[in-house]
Design a protein around this motif. Sequence first.
Motif, mmCIF file in Angstrom:
data_model
loop_
_atom_site.group_PDB
_atom_site.id
_atom_site.type_symbol
_atom_site.label_atom_id
_atom_site.label_comp_id
_atom_site.label_asym_id
_atom_site.label_seq_id
_atom_site.Cartn_x
_atom_site.Cartn_y
_atom_site.Cartn_z
ATOM 1 N N PRO A 87 -2.405 0.926 -6.465
ATOM 2 C CA PRO A 87 -3.597 0.690 -5.626
ATOM 3 C C PRO A 87 -4.244 -0.660 -5.899
ATOM 4 O O PRO A 87 -4.069 -1.259 -6.969
ATOM 5 C CB PRO A 87 -4.527 1.830 -6.049
ATOM 6 N N SER A 128 -11.161 9.407 -1.668
ATOM 7 C CA SER A 128 -10.728 8.177 -2.323
ATOM 8 C C SER A 128 -10.701 8.406 -3.826
ATOM 9 O O SER A 128 -11.285 9.359 -4.346
ATOM 10 C CB SER A 128 -11.649 7.010 -1.969
ATOM 11 N N ASP A 182 -9.020 3.411 -4.143
ATOM 12 C CA ASP A 182 -8.024 3.450 -3.077
ATOM 13 C C ASP A 182 -8.203 4.706 -2.228
ATOM 14 O O ASP A 182 -8.445 5.797 -2.764
ATOM 15 C CB ASP A 182 -6.629 3.443 -3.715
ATOM 16 N N ASP A 230 2.544 6.256 -2.178
ATOM 17 C CA ASP A 230 1.325 5.460 -2.213
ATOM 18 C C ASP A 230 1.438 4.575 -3.451
ATOM 19 O O ASP A 230 1.224 5.035 -4.578
ATOM 20 C CB ASP A 230 0.098 6.369 -2.288
ATOM 21 N N GLY A 284 0.829 -1.216 0.000
ATOM 22 C CA GLY A 284 0.000 0.000 0.000
ATOM 23 C C GLY A 284 0.851 1.249 0.000
ATOM 24 O O GLY A 284 1.274 1.723 -1.043
ATOM 25 N N GLN A 328 -10.927 1.142 -9.295
ATOM 26 C CA GLN A 328 -10.122 1.200 -8.081
ATOM 27 C C GLN A 328 -10.576 2.400 -7.261
ATOM 28 O O GLN A 328 -10.813 3.479 -7.793
ATOM 29 C CB GLN A 328 -8.621 1.255 -8.394
#
Length: 921
Positions: free
Chosen positions: A346, A416, A382, A343, A314, A380
Amino acid sequence: MMEPFRLKTVACCVGAALGSFTSAGTYADSATPRGTPTVLGNALNPGALNTVPARDPDGLDAQAFPRSPTGFLYGWPKLPLETKETQSGWLYSGQAELGGLGVFGDTDNAWFQQYKDLKSGPYLNNFSFQASQPGTALFFETYGGGIGYSDQFIGAKAGRFNDWKLDLFYTEIPHEFTSNYRLIWSGEGSKDLNLDGLKPGEAVNAATTQATIQDALTRVEETDLGLVRKQGGFNVEKYLTNEWRVFGGYNLEKREGERPFGAVFGGGGGGGNVEIPESIDYETQNFLAGLRFDDGLNNLNLQAEASLFRNRVGTMTFENPLFITTNTITGVSPSTFTSGRYDLYPNNDYYNILGEYGRNFPDFYKARLTAVASLAWMKQDDDLIAPTTFSLAGGNINGVSTENMWNTTRANSKQSADAEINTQLFSLGLVMSPTDKLDVEGKIRYYETENKTEFFACNPLTGQWGRLLNDGSGGSFVVPNPTAGSNPAGTLPTAYNQAGCNLAAVRELGLVPSAGNVKIRNTPYDYKQMNYVLSGDYDLGRASSLNLTLEREEFDRAYRERDSTWENSLELGYTNRGFSFGTIRVSAEYAERRGDTYNIEADPNSSSAIFGPAPEANGTNVASWIHAPSGLRKFDLADRDQTTLNGRVNVIATESVDVGLVLQYQNNDYPASDIGRTDRYRIGSASLDVNYQPSAAFGLYGFYTYQQGNMKQSGIQSLGCVIGNYYYFYSDGSIATNTTGIAPAPLNSGARLRDQTRVSGTNWHSLCGDESAINPLYNTARAWSVESDDYNHTFGVGGRYDFGWARVELDYTYTTGVTQIGYNYNPNALGITNPDTLALIGSGMPDLNTTQQFADLNLIVPVNKSVAVRALYRYETGSIDDWHYDGVSENPMPTANTLYLDSGPEDYSASVVGLFVQVTF
């Protein structure tokens, strides 16, 4: 449509019954989940179990030296394993090869270890077992190799003919990226990298930090960075009736390890650069389920699949060893930035449903209609991380305090990613034979990607537009332009902030922004693609044919420099298999790509230029409003004329010798590209292969391939474009500027004033946007060009001989490549005076050279019908001369804020010796 299941099952069962297992297992087709390996194997078993059996002296059939329709000699088949039968009617056979390896030389070299795991010690090279029961149509197979090593593989198949089948597999593949990495952190492969022997933020200046790091590196040994991919799964098929069957599968893939990864601190190009080890801990699950129908006239395939990717790391945090420079932010010490974060990729999901239909019309010109429909969703969501972990106390960006304003996820415009891209594919095809001599095929294909992802770069806590970069050590922000006359007197740098991240409210202010290229929104690229294909194949005689293919491709793109491009191609081919000396295949293709108006400003809504009016005030540098010179063409959008030629001649030299000659050439011409990939990109190759197979006991082969490529590119080094400034252009290419209108003396004696111009609030876009001899920003005197030439040679020989008491097989391959790069530019215009740099102009750049050699020698001594001893010797050597890595090993930190920890690939030579016992049963 795929072949019926029953045909594949017949081949499987018959092979098991005859004991003719030769493959390490082939999986991938449309009835297996994505990611399923095509072939199971490793370096000592590449694509088939390396059992080195004897050749069958009876050959394929009664015909001497049989050949394929293209004129190739069929290889002498390997002698099948003898089968045994149990009392219950099972026919079985098997083999195993085990022994030991000795590995010598540069065995820790990443180049040698890249996709294999060869170590000294006991080694189970491979095994196989196959059994079938003709009375019940049951069968079973298993095979594997390299057991216990990181390149091991194992597979198993079981089923009942024309009823059901189950495949199981497990495989591992190592990938070494480097063996020359200086690791200064602990915790590699995890979420946190902590410095060993160095303290982040301890030094008071960059020079002291540089000396400390250089001293520490003298005590750090080089190590390797790599990963291992582990994958296992199953595929199952079951007949419901003679026409209907269901199928499905599942596989799980894990990747664990580390690889070199670039980290940057500061804004723009960064004020600190270091190679860190990226931690890799990936998991991907793939699922597939489907239904098929086949009644001889109709074929139907319906399937659904899912692919779920999970990144177990992650977010990765690493301690920063550098004393960096900062950008944009003020009031915060560089020593504050003791760590950085990434980051990483994801978690994301992929879903697809697919329908395929085929229909034969035997009474209507032997026609066959096919249709395909596919819908896919990629998602996604994330959770976004905070722009920084630091409080940034005492800091200031454009008049706004940074304290506790960026170390929270509330500093993001959304919490997000909520990212989604959907695709759809539709295809319709028809094949028919209007006459006995003519086959015609038509196809229409539509493909579309739809990007639903949106993100705005604005901090709701402060109202600031732009991004904090590299954990707060840098930034890219837009404010009202502070140049006098650009905006009303008294306009504050915080004026945009009052709009509260409301883009429409910002635009209503009507304020000229400070820059035109600050990214304020993502660019959701998507496109639509149409393909139309019409082809025909006409039999000129019993063994010759002529084929013609016409194709048109159309693209409609969003947020690209061209909304639409189209390409028309024509391919003509000729085949003749009727010559007494062999066969000939030749083809020629011409394709022409064109498009609508090319707009350099592809997506103006994604940058800060949309905030307000274009600048007009004297003293404003408008370079950031001009995305690129007008003559730049990206190679995938540029006009292109492509010519492709292919030819192959297979010659039957004697009844036991065939010779093949292959010629290929492609020329890509970019007629409207002044900047970018220009002129022509050419690549050509010639291959010669010879095969001599006089008997089952003796065979030789050889091949040689030569490939050459040439590519040219050009660009212009930008300078500046300031409203109100005068620019003076001299005969040596140098440029001077002032606001007085009085030309200064040239920098170089002998140069004379060639031209001059003045940038105004009304002419700057045309003057500075079109590259020319009087363009201050993209002046043609500051143009550069690069030409790359690649030359590659591959040569190989090999053979086998059976003495009766022993068999010998030898394979040798030699490959070498040279890349020559030449840069040309005007050093006066670019202000380059360093003698070492000047010496690189033209052919001054060193060549990039790579060479590898592989030799494999096998000696097999049969002890009896069931036991043989095999001695293996493998020799590998590789050499590389890559100027990118020159001096890195000796000086890994050439400047105070740049740290190179990977010194690149190195030459190697290694030998592998093996002694194995082969047992068949």
